[in-house]
Motif scaffolding. Sequence first.
Motif, PDB file in Angstrom:
ATOM      1  N   LEU A 130      -3.846 -10.290  -7.280  1.00 29.97           N
ATOM      2  CA  LEU A 130      -4.647  -9.528  -6.320  1.00 29.97           C
ATOM      3  C   LEU A 130      -5.929 -10.288  -6.015  1.00 29.97           C
ATOM      4  O   LEU A 130      -6.516 -10.916  -6.893  1.00 29.97           O
ATOM      5  N   ALA A 131      -6.393 -10.155  -4.778  1.00 32.89           N
ATOM      6  CA  ALA A 131      -7.593 -10.870  -4.340  1.00 32.89           C
ATOM      7  C   ALA A 131      -8.870 -10.139  -4.697  1.00 32.89           C
ATOM      8  O   ALA A 131      -9.968 -10.642  -4.437  1.00 32.89           O
ATOM      9  N   GLY A 132      -8.759  -8.938  -5.287  1.00 32.60           N
ATOM     10  CA  GLY A 132      -9.956  -8.172  -5.609  1.00 32.60           C
ATOM     11  C   GLY A 132      -9.644  -6.953  -6.448  1.00 32.60           C
ATOM     12  O   GLY A 132      -8.628  -6.899  -7.146  1.00 32.60           O
ATOM     13  N   THR A 133     -10.501  -5.939  -6.347  1.00 32.60           N
ATOM     14  CA  THR A 133     -10.412  -4.730  -7.153  1.00 32.60           C
ATOM     15  C   THR A 133      -9.437  -3.731  -6.540  1.00 32.60           C
ATOM     16  O   THR A 133      -9.542  -3.418  -5.359  1.00 32.60           O
ATOM     17  N   PRO A 134      -8.477  -3.194  -7.313  1.00 33.36           N
ATOM     18  CA  PRO A 134      -7.496  -2.249  -6.767  1.00 33.36           C
ATOM     19  C   PRO A 134      -8.142  -1.039  -6.114  1.00 33.36           C
ATOM     20  O   PRO A 134      -9.112  -0.480  -6.612  1.00 33.36           O
ATOM     21  N   SER A 135      -7.566  -0.632  -4.961  1.00 34.52           N
ATOM     22  CA  SER A 135      -8.096   0.517  -4.233  1.00 34.52           C
ATOM     23  C   SER A 135      -7.004   1.511  -3.839  1.00 34.52           C
ATOM     24  O   SER A 135      -7.117   2.693  -4.126  1.00 34.52           O
ATOM     25  N   ARG A 136      -5.951   1.067  -3.145  1.00 28.05           N
ATOM     26  CA  ARG A 136      -4.901   1.959  -2.672  1.00 28.05           C
ATOM     27  C   ARG A 136      -3.530   1.342  -2.937  1.00 28.05           C
ATOM     28  O   ARG A 136      -3.382   0.115  -2.932  1.00 28.05           O
ATOM     29  N   ALA A 137      -2.518   2.209  -3.135  1.00 25.73           N
ATOM     30  CA  ALA A 137      -1.148   1.748  -3.362  1.00 25.73           C
ATOM     31  C   ALA A 137      -0.171   2.755  -2.782  1.00 25.73           C
ATOM     32  O   ALA A 137      -0.386   3.961  -2.880  1.00 25.73           O
ATOM     33  N   ARG A 138       0.917   2.254  -2.174  1.00 25.55           N
ATOM     34  CA  ARG A 138       1.950   3.119  -1.624  1.00 25.55           C
ATOM     35  C   ARG A 138       3.303   2.419  -1.677  1.00 25.55           C
ATOM     36  O   ARG A 138       3.398   1.193  -1.523  1.00 25.55           O
ATOM     37  N   VAL A 139       4.371   3.236  -1.857  1.00 28.61           N
ATOM     38  CA  VAL A 139       5.756   2.780  -1.780  1.00 28.61           C
ATOM     39  C   VAL A 139       6.430   3.577  -0.673  1.00 28.61           C
ATOM     40  O   VAL A 139       6.175   4.782  -0.515  1.00 28.61           O
ATOM     41  N   SER A 140       7.291   2.930   0.113  1.00 25.76           N
ATOM     42  CA  SER A 140       7.987   3.616   1.196  1.00 25.76           C
ATOM     43  C   SER A 140       9.000   4.607   0.636  1.00 25.76           C
ATOM     44  O   SER A 140       9.441   4.483  -0.512  1.00 25.76           O
ATOM     45  N   PRO A 141       9.389   5.624   1.424  1.00 28.64           N
ATOM     46  CA  PRO A 141      10.318   6.652   0.921  1.00 28.64           C
ATOM     47  C   PRO A 141      11.620   6.093   0.361  1.00 28.64           C
ATOM     48  O   PRO A 141      12.182   6.659  -0.584  1.00 28.64           O
ATOM     49  N   SER A 142      12.112   4.972   0.900  1.00 25.47           N
ATOM     50  CA  SER A 142      13.357   4.379   0.416  1.00 25.47           C
ATOM     51  C   SER A 142      13.152   3.512  -0.816  1.00 25.47           C
ATOM     52  O   SER A 142      14.113   3.107  -1.464  1.00 25.47           O
ATOM     53  N   GLY A 143      11.891   3.191  -1.128  1.00 31.22           N
ATOM     54  CA  GLY A 143      11.591   2.277  -2.223  1.00 31.22           C
ATOM     55  C   GLY A 143      11.613   0.814  -1.817  1.00 31.22           C
ATOM     56  O   GLY A 143      11.335  -0.063  -2.635  1.00 31.22           O
ATOM     57  N   ARG A 144      11.926   0.524  -0.549  1.00 29.49           N
ATOM     58  CA  ARG A 144      12.058  -0.878  -0.133  1.00 29.49           C
ATOM     59  C   ARG A 144      10.718  -1.585  -0.026  1.00 29.49           C
ATOM     60  O   ARG A 144      10.592  -2.746  -0.422  1.00 29.49           O
ATOM     61  N   PHE A 145       9.715  -0.915   0.542  1.00 30.33           N
ATOM     62  CA  PHE A 145       8.433  -1.572   0.781  1.00 30.33           C
ATOM     63  C   PHE A 145       7.357  -1.030  -0.152  1.00 30.33           C
ATOM     64  O   PHE A 145       7.325   0.170  -0.459  1.00 30.33           O
ATOM     65  N   ALA A 146       6.485  -1.914  -0.576  1.00 34.16           N
ATOM     66  CA  ALA A 146       5.291  -1.533  -1.330  1.00 34.16           C
ATOM     67  C   ALA A 146       4.085  -2.124  -0.626  1.00 34.16           C
ATOM     68  O   ALA A 146       4.160  -3.213  -0.046  1.00 34.16           O
ATOM     69  N   ALA A 147       2.982  -1.388  -0.654  1.00 36.23           N
ATOM     70  CA  ALA A 147       1.741  -1.867  -0.037  1.00 36.23           C
ATOM     71  C   ALA A 147       0.591  -1.614  -0.976  1.00 36.23           C
ATOM     72  O   ALA A 147       0.611  -0.666  -1.768  1.00 36.23           O
ATOM     73  N   TRP A 148      -0.414  -2.474  -0.897  1.00 32.87           N
ATOM     74  CA  TRP A 148      -1.612  -2.265  -1.712  1.00 32.87           C
ATOM     75  C   TRP A 148      -2.845  -2.784  -0.979  1.00 32.87           C
ATOM     76  O   TRP A 148      -2.758  -3.676  -0.137  1.00 32.87           O
ATOM     77  N   THR A 149      -3.965  -2.179  -1.291  1.00 31.46           N
ATOM     78  CA  THR A 149      -5.261  -2.576  -0.748  1.00 31.46           C
ATOM     79  C   THR A 149      -6.207  -2.849  -1.901  1.00 31.46           C
ATOM     80  O   THR A 149      -6.217  -2.118  -2.896  1.00 31.46           O
ATOM     81  N   VAL A 150      -7.010  -3.909  -1.768  1.00 33.88           N
ATOM     82  CA  VAL A 150      -8.035  -4.213  -2.763  1.00 33.88           C
ATOM     83  C   VAL A 150      -9.368  -4.425  -2.060  1.00 33.88           C
ATOM     84  O   VAL A 150      -9.415  -4.777  -0.875  1.00 33.88           O
ATOM     85  N   PHE A 151     -10.452  -4.199  -2.807  1.00 26.71           N
ATOM     86  CA  PHE A 151     -11.781  -4.564  -2.337  1.00 26.71           C
ATOM     87  C   PHE A 151     -12.021  -6.031  -2.693  1.00 26.71           C
ATOM     88  O   PHE A 151     -11.982  -6.409  -3.859  1.00 26.71           O
ATOM     89  N   VAL A 152     -12.261  -6.842  -1.673  1.00 26.24           N
ATOM     90  CA  VAL A 152     -12.614  -8.240  -1.914  1.00 26.24           C
ATOM     91  C   VAL A 152     -14.097  -8.360  -2.223  1.00 26.24           C
ATOM     92  O   VAL A 152     -14.528  -9.178  -3.020  1.00 26.24           O
ATOM     93  N   SER A 153     -14.898  -7.511  -1.596  1.00 30.24           N
ATOM     94  CA  SER A 153     -16.318  -7.400  -1.935  1.00 30.24           C
ATOM     95  C   SER A 153     -16.717  -5.957  -1.737  1.00 30.24           C
ATOM     96  O   SER A 153     -16.142  -5.249  -0.915  1.00 30.24           O
ATOM     97  N   GLY A 154     -17.687  -5.487  -2.509  1.00 32.24           N
ATOM     98  CA  GLY A 154     -18.043  -4.083  -2.475  1.00 32.24           C
ATOM     99  C   GLY A 154     -17.067  -3.270  -3.312  1.00 32.24           C
ATOM    100  O   GLY A 154     -15.981  -3.728  -3.646  1.00 32.24           O
ATOM    101  N   GLU A 155     -17.461  -2.044  -3.660  1.00 31.85           N
ATOM    102  CA  GLU A 155     -16.648  -1.218  -4.535  1.00 31.85           C
ATOM    103  C   GLU A 155     -16.396   0.167  -3.952  1.00 31.85           C
ATOM    104  O   GLU A 155     -15.922   1.052  -4.640  1.00 31.85           O
TER     105      GLU A 155
END
Length: 338
Positions: A130-155
């Motif tokens: 990850l490029a930074g601090t964990p913020s958000r995470a989601r998996v698609s209803p089928s389980g095929r896709f996963a997504a995540w967001t991190v803070f690169v700067s700021g919290e």
Amino acid sequence: MTRSHRLLVLAVAVLLLGGVGAFLVQRAASRADRPHTGGPEATAGSVGLGAGRKSLAFLGSGPGPHRGALASVPADAPDGPRTVSDLTCRRFHAAAGTGVCLRSDPGALAQDNKAVIVDTELRQVRSYPLAGTPSRARVSPSGRFAAWTVFVSGESYGSAFFSTRTAILDTRTWKLDANLEEYAITLDGRDHRAPDVNFWGVTFAGDDDTFYATLSTAGETHLVKGSVSRRSVTALAKNVECPSLSPDGTRIAYKKRVRAGASLWREHVMDLRTLRDHPLAEKRSVDDQAAWLDDRTLAYALPADGAADRTDLWTVPADGTGSPELLTSAASSPARLG
């Protein structure tokens, strides 16, 4: 009182004080040995993500050995005894037997943070830096896709200056789009490119292609509808953050900034056909990506009263009626399974 009587009284007092002291020490030691204090009962065990379990998974947020550990409870007994796994995360989400766990050790360097994909038995399948601090995470209803967001700067999304990085992973091909900022953007009917573009809070539709997310640029936030296959997004509405798509695919729950320049949000639900929205009964500021427990109910985390380092999970009806209710204490990152 004679000297012998005084000595007798002193001896009795010493014995009493010694007994009280021993009792207090023993009680304190007993409390220290307990696996939890004041929270729901928790027992180490097997936590799975398979279909048919009819359970609620979440991360423990209370103090003690289970902090950050993935736990589960029966869906119809959310504040009952918990089964706690040995998987620990900062953020978590799961669907259809696939889970995404964002890990970050206190004090770790950014390059030590990881997104870990786990299977139905919580076995690690792949991991990505990850490029930074964990913020958000989601998996698609089928389980095929996963997504995540991190803070690169700021919290915090309330900070004056912050930067995010959002990625989408195909768990069938293992193709990683590491930065949504590389997608084509259509804003107000025109192609848009700017150095201040940020994305966060992905939520997936059930067709294994469509997603929604927040786009921030020029000091404004927008709800965007995207396509993984076309690598593009189109802005739909303003002042939308951390969207969450309903199970029936017709509505978006999101946090709406209610005071410019302040970290104050109000949960709303928007009809995607008309883009009309309404506020929910929760009037406290919710800085979370809410999760749909079903087509009628939303769950989200709020700081616990008197405990800045702990969150509780609350629910509220999606139609704007009713009132908020405590779902379970000392928990975050809810995911309805089964």
